[in-house]
Scaffold this motif. Structure first.
Motif, PDB file in Angstrom:
ATOM      1  N   GLN A 214       8.693 -17.738 -27.577  1.00 21.53           N
ATOM      2  CA  GLN A 214      10.049 -18.253 -27.420  1.00 21.53           C
ATOM      3  C   GLN A 214      10.812 -17.397 -26.426  1.00 21.53           C
ATOM      4  O   GLN A 214      10.710 -16.162 -26.439  1.00 21.53           O
ATOM      5  N   PHE A 215      11.603 -18.047 -25.582  1.00 23.12           N
ATOM      6  CA  PHE A 215      12.517 -17.347 -24.691  1.00 23.12           C
ATOM      7  C   PHE A 215      13.940 -17.451 -25.244  1.00 23.12           C
ATOM      8  O   PHE A 215      14.274 -18.366 -25.987  1.00 23.12           O
ATOM      9  N   ASN A 216      14.768 -16.467 -24.845  1.00 22.95           N
ATOM     10  CA  ASN A 216      16.202 -16.475 -25.172  1.00 22.95           C
ATOM     11  C   ASN A 216      16.458 -16.672 -26.659  1.00 22.95           C
ATOM     12  O   ASN A 216      17.176 -17.587 -27.079  1.00 22.95           O
ATOM     13  N   THR A 217      15.893 -15.776 -27.458  1.00 25.97           N
ATOM     14  CA  THR A 217      16.054 -15.858 -28.910  1.00 25.97           C
ATOM     15  C   THR A 217      17.203 -14.995 -29.424  1.00 25.97           C
ATOM     16  O   THR A 217      17.300 -14.747 -30.617  1.00 25.97           O
ATOM     17  N   GLY A 218      18.051 -14.510 -28.534  1.00 26.83           N
ATOM     18  CA  GLY A 218      19.227 -13.773 -28.976  1.00 26.83           C
ATOM     19  C   GLY A 218      18.962 -12.327 -29.317  1.00 26.83           C
ATOM     20  O   GLY A 218      19.602 -11.779 -30.221  1.00 26.83           O
ATOM     21  N   LEU A 219      18.020 -11.681 -28.623  1.00 27.06           N
ATOM     22  CA  LEU A 219      17.721 -10.270 -28.899  1.00 27.06           C
ATOM     23  C   LEU A 219      18.878  -9.387 -28.460  1.00 27.06           C
ATOM     24  O   LEU A 219      19.538  -9.644 -27.456  1.00 27.06           O
ATOM     25  N   ILE A 220      19.099  -8.328 -29.220  1.00 23.45           N
ATOM     26  CA  ILE A 220      20.200  -7.396 -28.975  1.00 23.45           C
ATOM     27  C   ILE A 220      19.611  -6.022 -28.654  1.00 23.45           C
ATOM     28  O   ILE A 220      18.597  -5.607 -29.222  1.00 23.45           O
ATOM     29  N   SER A 221      20.245  -5.302 -27.741  1.00 19.18           N
ATOM     30  CA  SER A 221      19.682  -4.041 -27.235  1.00 19.18           C
ATOM     31  C   SER A 221      19.414  -3.028 -28.336  1.00 19.18           C
ATOM     32  O   SER A 221      18.432  -2.278 -28.275  1.00 19.18           O
ATOM     33  N   TRP A 222      20.259  -2.967 -29.374  1.00 16.76           N
ATOM     34  CA  TRP A 222      20.064  -1.950 -30.407  1.00 16.76           C
ATOM     35  C   TRP A 222      18.757  -2.151 -31.166  1.00 16.76           C
ATOM     36  O   TRP A 222      18.240  -1.218 -31.796  1.00 16.76           O
ATOM     37  N   MET A 223      18.186  -3.341 -31.110  1.00 16.06           N
ATOM     38  CA  MET A 223      16.945  -3.602 -31.825  1.00 16.06           C
ATOM     39  C   MET A 223      15.786  -2.764 -31.278  1.00 16.06           C
ATOM     40  O   MET A 223      14.776  -2.590 -31.950  1.00 16.06           O
ATOM     41  N   PHE A 224      15.930  -2.256 -30.045  1.00 12.95           N
ATOM     42  CA  PHE A 224      14.863  -1.494 -29.405  1.00 12.95           C
ATOM     43  C   PHE A 224      15.046   0.018 -29.551  1.00 12.95           C
ATOM     44  O   PHE A 224      14.158   0.788 -29.179  1.00 12.95           O
ATOM     45  N   SER A 225      16.179   0.446 -30.084  1.00 15.51           N
ATOM     46  CA  SER A 225      16.496   1.874 -30.162  1.00 15.51           C
ATOM     47  C   SER A 225      15.653   2.587 -31.204  1.00 15.51           C
ATOM     48  O   SER A 225      15.294   2.016 -32.241  1.00 15.51           O
ATOM     49  N   ILE A 226      15.376   3.861 -30.940  1.00 14.25           N
ATOM     50  CA  ILE A 226      14.643   4.677 -31.899  1.00 14.25           C
ATOM     51  C   ILE A 226      15.555   4.955 -33.091  1.00 14.25           C
ATOM     52  O   ILE A 226      16.691   5.403 -32.924  1.00 14.25           O
ATOM     53  N   PRO A 227      15.108   4.652 -34.303  1.00 15.04           N
ATOM     54  CA  PRO A 227      15.965   4.860 -35.477  1.00 15.04           C
ATOM     55  C   PRO A 227      15.975   6.322 -35.903  1.00 15.04           C
ATOM     56  O   PRO A 227      15.027   7.070 -35.647  1.00 15.04           O
ATOM     57  N   SER A 228      17.046   6.728 -36.540  1.00 15.74           N
ATOM     58  CA  SER A 228      17.098   8.069 -37.118  1.00 15.74           C
ATOM     59  C   SER A 228      16.529   7.987 -38.535  1.00 15.74           C
ATOM     60  O   SER A 228      16.713   6.988 -39.228  1.00 15.74           O
ATOM     61  N   VAL A 229      15.854   9.036 -38.958  1.00 13.44           N
ATOM     62  CA  VAL A 229      15.111   8.977 -40.224  1.00 13.44           C
ATOM     63  C   VAL A 229      16.041   8.955 -41.430  1.00 13.44           C
ATOM     64  O   VAL A 229      15.857   8.154 -42.345  1.00 13.44           O
ATOM     65  N   ASP A 230      17.060   9.820 -41.445  1.00 12.06           N
ATOM     66  CA  ASP A 230      17.893   9.930 -42.643  1.00 12.06           C
ATOM     67  C   ASP A 230      18.593   8.628 -43.014  1.00 12.06           C
ATOM     68  O   ASP A 230      18.482   8.172 -44.157  1.00 12.06           O
ATOM     69  N   PRO A 231      19.310   7.996 -42.054  1.00  9.31           N
ATOM     70  CA  PRO A 231      19.960   6.737 -42.433  1.00  9.31           C
ATOM     71  C   PRO A 231      18.960   5.664 -42.820  1.00  9.31           C
ATOM     72  O   PRO A 231      19.265   4.785 -43.618  1.00  9.31           O
ATOM     73  N   LEU A 232      17.768   5.728 -42.259  1.00 11.22           N
ATOM     74  CA  LEU A 232      16.776   4.708 -42.569  1.00 11.22           C
ATOM     75  C   LEU A 232      16.443   4.676 -44.051  1.00 11.22           C
ATOM     76  O   LEU A 232      16.139   3.632 -44.614  1.00 11.22           O
ATOM     77  N   MET A 233      16.445   5.808 -44.671  1.00  7.65           N
ATOM     78  CA  MET A 233      15.971   5.891 -46.046  1.00  7.65           C
ATOM     79  C   MET A 233      17.082   5.773 -47.081  1.00  7.65           C
ATOM     80  O   MET A 233      16.864   5.989 -48.263  1.00  7.65           O
ATOM     81  N   GLU A 234      18.288   5.459 -46.621  1.00  7.44           N
ATOM     82  CA  GLU A 234      19.383   5.256 -47.564  1.00  7.44           C
ATOM     83  C   GLU A 234      19.304   3.844 -48.123  1.00  7.44           C
ATOM     84  O   GLU A 234      19.376   2.862 -47.402  1.00  7.44           O
ATOM     85  N   ALA A 235      19.180   3.739 -49.430  1.00  2.18           N
ATOM     86  CA  ALA A 235      19.040   2.417 -50.047  1.00  2.18           C
ATOM     87  C   ALA A 235      20.396   1.739 -50.160  1.00  2.18           C
ATOM     88  O   ALA A 235      21.417   2.375 -50.379  1.00  2.18           O
ATOM     89  N   ASP A 236      20.410   0.418 -49.970  1.00  2.00           N
ATOM     90  CA  ASP A 236      21.645  -0.330 -50.161  1.00  2.00           C
ATOM     91  C   ASP A 236      21.758  -0.761 -51.623  1.00  2.00           C
ATOM     92  O   ASP A 236      20.936  -0.426 -52.455  1.00  2.00           O
ATOM     93  N   SER A 237      22.796  -1.529 -51.926  1.00  2.00           N
ATOM     94  CA  SER A 237      23.038  -1.903 -53.315  1.00  2.00           C
ATOM     95  C   SER A 237      21.923  -2.771 -53.890  1.00  2.00           C
ATOM     96  O   SER A 237      21.728  -2.821 -55.092  1.00  2.00           O
ATOM     97  N   ALA A 238      21.175  -3.449 -52.997  1.00  3.28           N
ATOM     98  CA  ALA A 238      20.089  -4.310 -53.462  1.00  3.28           C
ATOM     99  C   ALA A 238      18.792  -3.533 -53.648  1.00  3.28           C
ATOM    100  O   ALA A 238      17.789  -4.086 -54.089  1.00  3.28           O
ATOM    101  N   GLY A 239      18.834  -2.237 -53.286  1.00  8.10           N
ATOM    102  CA  GLY A 239      17.659  -1.407 -53.479  1.00  8.10           C
ATOM    103  C   GLY A 239      16.717  -1.360 -52.298  1.00  8.10           C
ATOM    104  O   GLY A 239      15.723  -0.641 -52.332  1.00  8.10           O
ATOM    105  N   SER A 240      16.996  -2.100 -51.214  1.00  7.54           N
ATOM    106  CA  SER A 240      16.129  -2.056 -50.046  1.00  7.54           C
ATOM    107  C   SER A 240      16.640  -0.999 -49.076  1.00  7.54           C
ATOM    108  O   SER A 240      17.835  -0.737 -48.988  1.00  7.54           O
ATOM    109  N   THR A 241      15.732  -0.354 -48.368  1.00  3.67           N
ATOM    110  CA  THR A 241      16.122   0.676 -47.415  1.00  3.67           C
ATOM    111  C   THR A 241      16.616   0.029 -46.137  1.00  3.67           C
ATOM    112  O   THR A 241      16.354  -1.143 -45.855  1.00  3.67           O
TER     113      THR A 241
END
Length: 297
Positions: A214-241
């Protein structure tokens, strides 16, 4: 520079590239409208089939998620500044690629090939002649020489001007990669090869097959950024990281070392593609219906 500007090239090369740009990319106007690309498919290594999702966004942002339906994923990405990777089976967080792998991955991160922007000062492009492929198809070979001793030969069909083979030679490493493209389909006016068999120094290394493009699927630049580890592992209210949330909300050309990483993915974690189950979900409002294309002979 314009992607398909050929005014300074010789007449024969200008004619060949002009036909290629029209037949393969739909021409300058069509190509300019296409800003991002999303592919879903599998990579076949020996007897192992590993699914993947790949995203590309102009000019050269790229992200690939192997084994996306499992917690045992392997990710590669380039965010415009850094090339990074993450084997979630082997490490707790992402890391920058080494120089060799980063150079290879970044070189393949663009949506098009090196025949675009032919007047770029960092490349030399020449028509080297015509020949028959092993399958009897007549092609024209165009060689592009890049910095660092990398030479790429594009073999373009004569009957229909689309890419049939690509040979990359890395003189400093004594490595030759040959890609054989087949099962071409028209997607948004662009020719896309849904099968790519990759040979390393003459031996089949792996095969890549697309299920959906598919072309032009609405990709956003932040989707390609390297994530930081600490915020990644913070669980939300639903329990998913946050790691799980980002993959669920987002949810070729392979550098050295990738095959070893893919082989390290546990075989029992690899989920087969299910036609009735989507690999990913894009944010509401930018999701579009899949286009599988029309096969071309």
């Amino acid at each position: 520079l314009r992607a398909m500007e050929t005014s300074s090239l010789g007449q024969e090369l200008k004619r060949i590239l002009g036909e290629y740009y029209i037949d393969s990319y739909g021409g300058a106007e069509t190509w300019a409208k296409l800003q991002s690309l999303q592919t879903i498919g599998e990579i076949f290594i020996n007897n192992t089939e590993i699914p993947f999702i790949a995203y590309k966004k102009k000019p050269n942002l790229c992200k690939i998620i192997f084994n996306p339906m499992s917690e045992k994923r392997y990710l590669q990405a380039f965010d415009g500044h850094n090339a990074w990777e993450w084997n979630t089976h082997a490490s707790d967080g992402p890391s920058l690629m080494n120089e060799k792998n980063a150079r290879s991955f970044i070189a393949s991160s663009g949506m098009g090939d090196e025949l675009l922007f032919p007047q770029c000062s960092t490349k030399k492009i020449v028509f080297t002649g015509s020949r028959l492929l092993e399958n009897g198809q007549l092609v024209r070979d165009i060689q592009v020489t890049l910095a660092g001793g990398v030479s790429i030969t594009y073999s373009i069909g004569v009957r229909q001007s689309m890419l049939l083979e690509e040979t990359q030679e890395y003189s400093s490493e004594g490595r030759i990669e040959r890609m054989v493209y087949s099962d071409h389909r028209t997607i948004e006016g662009v020719q896309v090869a849904f099968r790519n068999d990759v040979y390393l120094n003459g031996k089949l290394s792996h095969s890549i097959r697309f299920r959906q493009v598919q072309f032009n699927t609405g990709l956003i630049s932040w989707m390609f950024s390297i994530p930081s580890v600490d915020p990644l592992m913070e669980a939300d209210s639903a329990g998913s990281t946050r790691f799980q949330f980002e993959l669920n909300s987002e949810s070729l050309f392979l550098g050295g070392g990738l095959l070893d990483q893919l082989r390290s993915i546990p075989a029992n974690s690899i989920s087969e593609y299910n036609e009735s189950m989507e690999y990913f979900t894009l944010p509401i409002g930018i999701k579009s219906a899949p286009k599988t294309g029309t096969p071309q002979n």
